[in-house]
Scaffold this motif. Structure first.
Motif, PDB file in Angstrom:
ATOM      1  N   ASP A  84       0.841  -1.199   0.000  1.00  0.00           N
ATOM      2  CA  ASP A  84       0.000   0.000   0.000  1.00  0.00           C
ATOM      3  C   ASP A  84       0.876   1.249   0.000  1.00  0.00           C
ATOM      4  O   ASP A  84       1.844   1.352   0.748  1.00  0.00           O
ATOM      5  CB  ASP A  84      -0.896  -0.026   1.255  1.00  0.00           C
ATOM      6  CG  ASP A  84      -2.212   0.698   1.040  1.00  0.00           C
ATOM      7  OD1 ASP A  84      -2.193   1.946   0.973  1.00  0.00           O
ATOM      8  OD2 ASP A  84      -3.251   0.022   0.927  1.00  0.00           O
ATOM      9  N   THR A  85       0.531   2.217  -0.881  1.00  0.00           N
ATOM     10  CA  THR A  85       1.129   3.563  -0.816  1.00  0.00           C
ATOM     11  C   THR A  85       2.598   3.610  -1.271  1.00  0.00           C
ATOM     12  O   THR A  85       3.314   4.542  -0.950  1.00  0.00           O
ATOM     13  CB  THR A  85       1.014   4.141   0.621  1.00  0.00           C
ATOM     14  OG1 THR A  85      -0.239   3.800   1.192  1.00  0.00           O
ATOM     15  CG2 THR A  85       1.152   5.650   0.645  1.00  0.00           C
ATOM     16  N   THR A 125      -6.970   3.753  -2.072  1.00  0.00           N
ATOM     17  CA  THR A 125      -7.140   2.321  -1.858  1.00  0.00           C
ATOM     18  C   THR A 125      -8.412   1.739  -2.473  1.00  0.00           C
ATOM     19  O   THR A 125      -8.367   0.741  -3.198  1.00  0.00           O
ATOM     20  CB  THR A 125      -7.157   2.027  -0.336  1.00  0.00           C
ATOM     21  OG1 THR A 125      -5.919   2.438   0.220  1.00  0.00           O
ATOM     22  CG2 THR A 125      -7.401   0.555  -0.061  1.00  0.00           C
ATOM     23  N   ASN A 186      -4.894  -2.840   5.783  1.00  0.00           N
ATOM     24  CA  ASN A 186      -5.560  -1.583   5.443  1.00  0.00           C
ATOM     25  C   ASN A 186      -7.024  -1.695   5.835  1.00  0.00           C
ATOM     26  O   ASN A 186      -7.743  -2.565   5.330  1.00  0.00           O
ATOM     27  CB  ASN A 186      -5.426  -1.338   3.939  1.00  0.00           C
ATOM     28  CG  ASN A 186      -6.025  -0.021   3.505  1.00  0.00           C
ATOM     29  OD1 ASN A 186      -6.991   0.469   4.108  1.00  0.00           O
ATOM     30  ND2 ASN A 186      -5.474   0.561   2.464  1.00  0.00           N
ATOM     31  N   ASP A 334      -1.231   0.098  -4.675  1.00  0.00           N
ATOM     32  CA  ASP A 334      -2.550   0.612  -5.049  1.00  0.00           C
ATOM     33  C   ASP A 334      -2.506   2.104  -5.364  1.00  0.00           C
ATOM     34  O   ASP A 334      -3.463   2.647  -5.924  1.00  0.00           O
ATOM     35  CB  ASP A 334      -3.596   0.311  -3.963  1.00  0.00           C
ATOM     36  CG  ASP A 334      -3.203   0.847  -2.594  1.00  0.00           C
ATOM     37  OD1 ASP A 334      -2.004   1.118  -2.357  1.00  0.00           O
ATOM     38  OD2 ASP A 334      -4.105   0.977  -1.748  1.00  0.00           O
ATOM     39  N   HIS A 335      -1.407   2.761  -5.055  1.00  0.00           N
ATOM     40  CA  HIS A 335      -1.184   4.181  -5.345  1.00  0.00           C
ATOM     41  C   HIS A 335       0.159   4.540  -4.739  1.00  0.00           C
ATOM     42  O   HIS A 335       0.756   3.731  -4.023  1.00  0.00           O
ATOM     43  CB  HIS A 335      -2.290   5.078  -4.739  1.00  0.00           C
ATOM     44  CG  HIS A 335      -2.530   4.787  -3.294  1.00  0.00           C
ATOM     45  ND1 HIS A 335      -1.737   5.310  -2.302  1.00  0.00           N
ATOM     46  CD2 HIS A 335      -3.442   3.996  -2.681  1.00  0.00           C
ATOM     47  CE1 HIS A 335      -2.171   4.857  -1.128  1.00  0.00           C
ATOM     48  NE2 HIS A 335      -3.195   4.051  -1.327  1.00  0.00           N
TER      49      HIS A 335
HETATM   50 ZN   LIG Z   1      -3.942   2.397  -0.265  1.00  0.00          ZN
END
Ligand SMILES: [Zn+2]
Length: 491
Positions: A84-85, A125, A186, A334-335
């Motif tokens: 994530d991130t 997300t 998350n 996801d980003h």
């Molecule tokens: Zn995320």
């Protein structure tokens, strides 16, 4: 980087050995022997058999029933790992000077293919995961932030959930007899979000700090102990260590100074919030440089922690016999994250490179050769890679919407890439960036409407407008009501 095509063969052995010997150290010591490998050529379970096995079943003493044959397009183990991130340019895999991602590098060294020019379907997300799981661009599933929605997936996030009508990767694998397991650090990936459709085992963090660092490793050890060796496995795991608040940097990290946890306090809209002070331009010149240094240091350490957790997860799977010569793995983000560029921090609502340019890594031990990623490539390809091991040819598009954070509301729009050119529509204004000469996106130029980018973007931006005009979700939708009750948001 240059995409490569590699043969599996010897690389498989190297990868498995690396996972077992170097990545699992100290984290994955099995308390039971690894299950025996199924033999090739035997029948897979029929549709519907999955539900006959209770969750949490332990390894039986008898040899496990063979479930998936090597080379038949259905590996025994399929893993989807989301860091994530994690933006591409802060991973050592993609050339960052700090050694943030040794696990990703190890996988690449052992034969996994990767690209540093993947683009997440969205800058946050919920919509990105909905796209990964369905293979649909955001405008088609419309699982986005909706300020007027009656569906809250946590106290500060209101969304349109992913509709039950969509087939998800987990549902497809479940129908093929796989045990489907989600482990999410998350807390957006909850039951009301609709993202857990098709997962038989759902382990979701109770708080934003609940499954970070060693907590994830401890929980995953329980999960892997409970896997059913008789059935093939689809595992989705979200590692949240790089998301703010950024973790404390401990002592004796040779490449980073020690610092406490960096909490941006993004939901506190006053002078006490470092986030608010920065994005509102209230921080003094003297404040800004050390503040951004601490943000980057904490973020980089978070990436390192997420990468370490990925290594630990793979090590545990390897030690339990899930990563022999019959597995497939996809790793992406996801980003990304803004680190002060364009006076932005965190993510969501915008389309800058730091926000949406992510790494993508793939390996299929059952394939004769690994695919070659085009560059740029859409994060939507994750769906087909997971299900079939094939790489679809898709337009590279990211879509965003406004949220109700009154400090940073974001924009409505879409970006599309063609080589190193990027076009976007942002609140109906279009622009063209030449990333090769303007990587910081400081010099937007006019986007010719008749150009390829201009035409494809016009179609997408009209679709985004239609998506934004959809009615807000109601909480009295029967499915939603059940989902909300399940997590305690409704009585
Ligand atoms: Zn995320």
């Amino acid at each position: 980087m240059t995409p490569r095509t590699v043969r599996a063969g010897a690389a498989i052995l190297g990868l498995a050995a690396a996972l077992g010997l170097t990545l699992g150290c100290g984290e994955g010591a099995p308390d039971t022997p690894a299950p025996a490998r199924p033999s090739a050529g035997d029948k897979r379970p029929e549709r519907g058999e999955a539900g006959e096995h209770a969750k949490g079943r332990k390894a039986p003493s008898a040899p496990p029933t063979p479930v998936a044959a090597k080379g038949n397009g259905a590996p025994r183990t399929v893993i989807f790992a989301v860091l994530d991130t994690v933006r591409a340019d802060h991973t050592s895999l993609c050339g960052y000077a700090r050694p943030t991602t040794p696990t990703l590098q190890n996988l690449a060294d052992k034969g996994a293919v990767h690209t540093c020019r993947a683009y997440s379907p969205a800058p946050w997300t919920h919509p990105s995961h909905a796209s990964f799981f369905t293979g649909k661009p955001v405008n088609e599933h419309a699982a986005i932030w909706v300020t007027a929605s009656e569906v809250a997936i946590n106290p500060v996030t209101r969304v349109r959930p992913l509709n039950d009508a969509f087939d998800t990767v987990a549902e497809d694998f479940a129908a093929r007899g796989y045990q489907t397991v989600a482990v999410s650090a998350n807390m957006i990936i909850t039951e009301p979000s609709g993202l857990l459709q098709g997962f038989e085992t759902k382990v979701v963090t109770p708080s934003s700090l609940g499954l970070r660092g060693p907590k994830l490793r401890k929980k995953f050890r329980e999960v892997v102990d409970d896997l059913d060796p008789e059935r093939p496995l689809f595992l989705f795991v979200n590692m949240y260590d790089a998301h703010d608040p950024y973790p404390e940097v401990p002592e004796k990290v040779p490449w980073l100074p020690t610092q406490p946890r960096t909490d941006l306090l993004p939901n506190q809209h006053d002078d006490a919030s470092p986030y608010y002070r920065y994005v509102k331009g209230l921080a003094s010149q003297d404040e800004v440089a050390p503040f951004l240094r601490s943000v980057v240091n904490g973020y980089d350490w978070g990436i390192h922690e997420a990468d370490a957790n990925l290594g630990a997860v793979l090590g545990m799977l390897a030690q339990h016999g899930w990563l022999g010569d019959d597995f497939r793995i996809v790793v992406t983000a996801d980003h990304g994250e803004m680190l002060g560029e364009h006076q932005l921090l965190r993510h969501g609502g915008y389309l800058y490179e730091g926000m949406v340019n992510v790494p993508l890594l793939y390996f299929d031990a059952t394939a004769d050769a690994q695919p070659t990623f085009p560059e740029p490539v859409s994060g939507l390809v994750v769906h087909d890679l997971l299900l079939t091991g094939t790489l679809p040819d898709l337009p590279v598009t990211t879509i965003t919407e406004k949220n109700d954070n009154d400090v940073l509301v974001g924009v409505i729009g879409a970006a599309t890439w063609d080589g190193t050119d990027k076009g976007w529509c942002v609140d109906h204004d279009t622009a063209l960036f030449h990333l090769a000469t303007d990587p910081g996106e400081e010099h937007p130029g006019p986007l010719p409407p008749q150009s390829g980018l201009g035409q494809s973007l016009a179609t997408t931006c009209e679709a985004v407008d239609r998506m934004i005009a959809l009615p807000a979700p109601k909480a009295d939708d029967p499915d939603l009501v059940e989902a909300l009750k399940a997590v305690g948001y409704m009585e």
